[in-house]
Design a protein around this motif. Structure first.
Motif, PDB file in Angstrom:
ATOM      1  N   MET A 200       0.842  -1.188   0.000  1.00  0.00           N
ATOM      2  CA  MET A 200       0.000   0.000   0.000  1.00  0.00           C
ATOM      3  C   MET A 200       0.883   1.246   0.000  1.00  0.00           C
ATOM      4  O   MET A 200       1.843   1.329   0.753  1.00  0.00           O
ATOM      5  CB  MET A 200      -0.901  -0.021   1.236  1.00  0.00           C
ATOM      6  CG  MET A 200      -1.921   1.088   1.258  1.00  0.00           C
ATOM      7  SD  MET A 200      -3.041   0.880   2.654  1.00  0.00           S
ATOM      8  CE  MET A 200      -2.578   2.275   3.625  1.00  0.00           C
ATOM      9  N   ALA A 201       0.568   2.196  -0.837  1.00  0.00           N
ATOM     10  CA  ALA A 201       1.356   3.426  -0.927  1.00  0.00           C
ATOM     11  C   ALA A 201       1.093   4.309   0.290  1.00  0.00           C
ATOM     12  O   ALA A 201       0.014   4.282   0.876  1.00  0.00           O
ATOM     13  CB  ALA A 201       0.997   4.175  -2.195  1.00  0.00           C
ATOM     14  N   ALA A 202       2.103   5.079   0.644  1.00  0.00           N
ATOM     15  CA  ALA A 202       1.954   6.024   1.750  1.00  0.00           C
ATOM     16  C   ALA A 202       0.955   7.103   1.351  1.00  0.00           C
ATOM     17  O   ALA A 202       0.758   7.376   0.162  1.00  0.00           O
ATOM     18  CB  ALA A 202       3.301   6.644   2.083  1.00  0.00           C
ATOM     19  N   ALA A 203       0.334   7.706   2.336  1.00  0.00           N
ATOM     20  CA  ALA A 203      -0.616   8.784   2.066  1.00  0.00           C
ATOM     21  C   ALA A 203       0.097   9.926   1.345  1.00  0.00           C
ATOM     22  O   ALA A 203       1.264  10.203   1.613  1.00  0.00           O
ATOM     23  CB  ALA A 203      -1.211   9.280   3.372  1.00  0.00           C
ATOM     24  N   THR A 204      -0.608  10.556   0.430  1.00  0.00           N
ATOM     25  CA  THR A 204      -0.056  11.708  -0.273  1.00  0.00           C
ATOM     26  C   THR A 204       0.163  12.845   0.715  1.00  0.00           C
ATOM     27  O   THR A 204      -0.725  13.185   1.488  1.00  0.00           O
ATOM     28  CB  THR A 204      -1.027  12.182  -1.366  1.00  0.00           C
ATOM     29  OG1 THR A 204      -1.287  11.090  -2.236  1.00  0.00           O
ATOM     30  CG2 THR A 204      -0.460  13.340  -2.154  1.00  0.00           C
ATOM     31  N   LEU A 205       1.365  13.417   0.685  1.00  0.00           N
ATOM     32  CA  LEU A 205       1.659  14.561   1.545  1.00  0.00           C
ATOM     33  C   LEU A 205       1.411  15.841   0.768  1.00  0.00           C
ATOM     34  O   LEU A 205       1.791  15.969  -0.396  1.00  0.00           O
ATOM     35  CB  LEU A 205       3.119  14.531   2.000  1.00  0.00           C
ATOM     36  CG  LEU A 205       3.530  13.382   2.913  1.00  0.00           C
ATOM     37  CD1 LEU A 205       5.020  13.465   3.219  1.00  0.00           C
ATOM     38  CD2 LEU A 205       2.735  13.393   4.208  1.00  0.00           C
ATOM     39  N   LEU A 206       0.749  16.785   1.430  1.00  0.00           N
ATOM     40  CA  LEU A 206       0.506  18.098   0.851  1.00  0.00           C
ATOM     41  C   LEU A 206       1.264  19.140   1.650  1.00  0.00           C
ATOM     42  O   LEU A 206       1.447  18.996   2.860  1.00  0.00           O
ATOM     43  CB  LEU A 206      -0.979  18.457   0.912  1.00  0.00           C
ATOM     44  CG  LEU A 206      -1.946  17.814  -0.052  1.00  0.00           C
ATOM     45  CD1 LEU A 206      -3.320  18.449   0.117  1.00  0.00           C
ATOM     46  CD2 LEU A 206      -1.482  17.957  -1.488  1.00  0.00           C
TER      47      LEU A 206
ATOM     48  N   LEU B  80       1.994  24.616   6.203  1.00  0.00           N
ATOM     49  CA  LEU B  80       1.504  23.338   6.708  1.00  0.00           C
ATOM     50  C   LEU B  80       2.031  22.229   5.811  1.00  0.00           C
ATOM     51  O   LEU B  80       2.110  22.402   4.595  1.00  0.00           O
ATOM     52  CB  LEU B  80      -0.027  23.283   6.660  1.00  0.00           C
ATOM     53  CG  LEU B  80      -0.805  24.393   7.348  1.00  0.00           C
ATOM     54  CD1 LEU B  80      -2.287  24.265   7.013  1.00  0.00           C
ATOM     55  CD2 LEU B  80      -0.582  24.348   8.839  1.00  0.00           C
ATOM     56  N   GLU B  81       2.341  21.087   6.397  1.00  0.00           N
ATOM     57  CA  GLU B  81       2.711  19.887   5.647  1.00  0.00           C
ATOM     58  C   GLU B  81       2.105  18.678   6.340  1.00  0.00           C
ATOM     59  O   GLU B  81       2.176  18.575   7.559  1.00  0.00           O
ATOM     60  CB  GLU B  81       4.229  19.660   5.659  1.00  0.00           C
ATOM     61  CG  GLU B  81       5.049  20.696   4.973  1.00  0.00           C
ATOM     62  CD  GLU B  81       6.537  20.388   5.059  1.00  0.00           C
ATOM     63  OE1 GLU B  81       7.267  20.929   4.233  1.00  0.00           O
ATOM     64  OE2 GLU B  81       6.970  19.624   5.940  1.00  0.00           O
ATOM     65  N   GLY B  82       1.525  17.785   5.557  1.00  0.00           N
ATOM     66  CA  GLY B  82       0.982  16.580   6.162  1.00  0.00           C
ATOM     67  C   GLY B  82       0.134  15.810   5.175  1.00  0.00           C
ATOM     68  O   GLY B  82      -0.032  16.209   4.026  1.00  0.00           O
ATOM     69  N   PRO B  83      -0.436  14.689   5.639  1.00  0.00           N
ATOM     70  CA  PRO B  83      -1.352  13.923   4.794  1.00  0.00           C
ATOM     71  C   PRO B  83      -2.529  14.805   4.369  1.00  0.00           C
ATOM     72  O   PRO B  83      -2.975  15.670   5.136  1.00  0.00           O
ATOM     73  CB  PRO B  83      -1.810  12.785   5.712  1.00  0.00           C
ATOM     74  CG  PRO B  83      -0.754  12.680   6.768  1.00  0.00           C
ATOM     75  CD  PRO B  83      -0.229  14.071   6.951  1.00  0.00           C
ATOM     76  N   ARG B  84      -3.015  14.592   3.170  1.00  0.00           N
ATOM     77  CA  ARG B  84      -4.076  15.422   2.578  1.00  0.00           C
ATOM     78  C   ARG B  84      -5.227  15.680   3.552  1.00  0.00           C
ATOM     79  O   ARG B  84      -5.661  16.811   3.735  1.00  0.00           O
ATOM     80  CB  ARG B  84      -4.601  14.735   1.313  1.00  0.00           C
ATOM     81  CG  ARG B  84      -5.656  15.524   0.573  1.00  0.00           C
ATOM     82  CD  ARG B  84      -6.139  14.794  -0.674  1.00  0.00           C
ATOM     83  NE  ARG B  84      -5.068  14.491  -1.607  1.00  0.00           N
ATOM     84  CZ  ARG B  84      -4.607  15.343  -2.534  1.00  0.00           C
ATOM     85  NH1 ARG B  84      -5.136  16.542  -2.636  1.00  0.00           N
ATOM     86  NH2 ARG B  84      -3.646  14.979  -3.359  1.00  0.00           N
ATOM     87  N   GLU B  85      -5.745  14.637   4.187  1.00  0.00           N
ATOM     88  CA  GLU B  85      -6.910  14.788   5.062  1.00  0.00           C
ATOM     89  C   GLU B  85      -6.588  15.640   6.289  1.00  0.00           C
ATOM     90  O   GLU B  85      -7.401  16.453   6.730  1.00  0.00           O
ATOM     91  CB  GLU B  85      -7.445  13.414   5.481  1.00  0.00           C
ATOM     92  CG  GLU B  85      -8.776  13.467   6.209  1.00  0.00           C
ATOM     93  CD  GLU B  85      -9.897  14.187   5.445  1.00  0.00           C
ATOM     94  OE1 GLU B  85     -10.723  14.850   6.100  1.00  0.00           O
ATOM     95  OE2 GLU B  85      -9.946  14.106   4.200  1.00  0.00           O
ATOM     96  N   MET B  86      -5.374  15.474   6.851  1.00  0.00           N
ATOM     97  CA  MET B  86      -4.994  16.256   8.031  1.00  0.00           C
ATOM     98  C   MET B  86      -4.775  17.726   7.664  1.00  0.00           C
ATOM     99  O   MET B  86      -5.138  18.625   8.429  1.00  0.00           O
ATOM    100  CB  MET B  86      -3.733  15.679   8.677  1.00  0.00           C
ATOM    101  CG  MET B  86      -3.908  14.283   9.248  1.00  0.00           C
ATOM    102  SD  MET B  86      -5.224  14.206  10.497  1.00  0.00           S
ATOM    103  CE  MET B  86      -6.367  13.080   9.737  1.00  0.00           C
ATOM    104  N   VAL B  87      -4.207  17.983   6.494  1.00  0.00           N
ATOM    105  CA  VAL B  87      -4.027  19.368   6.034  1.00  0.00           C
ATOM    106  C   VAL B  87      -5.400  20.013   5.821  1.00  0.00           C
ATOM    107  O   VAL B  87      -5.618  21.170   6.195  1.00  0.00           O
ATOM    108  CB  VAL B  87      -3.156  19.425   4.757  1.00  0.00           C
ATOM    109  CG1 VAL B  87      -3.201  20.814   4.126  1.00  0.00           C
ATOM    110  CG2 VAL B  87      -1.715  19.037   5.080  1.00  0.00           C
ATOM    111  N   LYS B  88      -6.339  19.258   5.259  1.00  0.00           N
ATOM    112  CA  LYS B  88      -7.703  19.780   5.069  1.00  0.00           C
ATOM    113  C   LYS B  88      -8.335  20.144   6.413  1.00  0.00           C
ATOM    114  O   LYS B  88      -8.943  21.212   6.559  1.00  0.00           O
ATOM    115  CB  LYS B  88      -8.567  18.747   4.346  1.00  0.00           C
ATOM    116  CG  LYS B  88      -9.999  19.217   4.103  1.00  0.00           C
ATOM    117  CD  LYS B  88     -10.840  18.107   3.486  1.00  0.00           C
ATOM    118  CE  LYS B  88     -12.272  18.542   3.222  1.00  0.00           C
ATOM    119  NZ  LYS B  88     -12.951  19.161   4.353  1.00  0.00           N
TER     120      LYS B  88
END
Length: 98
Positions: free
Chosen positions: A1-7, A51-59
């Motif tokens: 499984m790929a790591a979550a996309t970081l934004l 901010l930097e983090g997984p897409r959902e956390m950045v949202k």
């Protein structure tokens, strides 16, 4: 499984955001969500940062910056710029710059 996309995204918060512990609450929320980056006061009486983090956390963090902030703050508007995917974190944690 790929790591979550970081934004990564830059932000600036306008309103009554200085002298109301806005940076401290922002740091606390970022740590709770596992978001990395920084924030600082500006001479224009705004708070800006990254901010930097997984897409959902950045949202979630963006929503918090738009709607919640610190208890005594008044958020008039928030600008988000340069949102982009990143391969890895640039920052080790979330800090307050002075």
């Amino acid at each position: 499984m790929a790591a979550a996309t970081l934004l990564a995204v830059d932000f600036e918060v306008f309103g009554l955001v200085q002298g109301v512990f806005f940076r401290k609450y922002t740091q606390d929320q970022a740590i709770r969500l596992g978001v990395h980056g920084w924030c600082m006061n500006t001479y224009h009486r705004t708070v800006k940062g990254q901010l930097e983090g997984p897409r959902e956390m950045v949202k979630l963090m963006k929503d918090w910056l738009k709607k919640t902030g610190s208890p005594s703050s008044r958020i008039d508007k928030v600008e988000f710029k340069n949102e982009r995917e990143i391969q890895d974190y640039t920052f080790k944690n979330f800090s307050i710059k002075h």
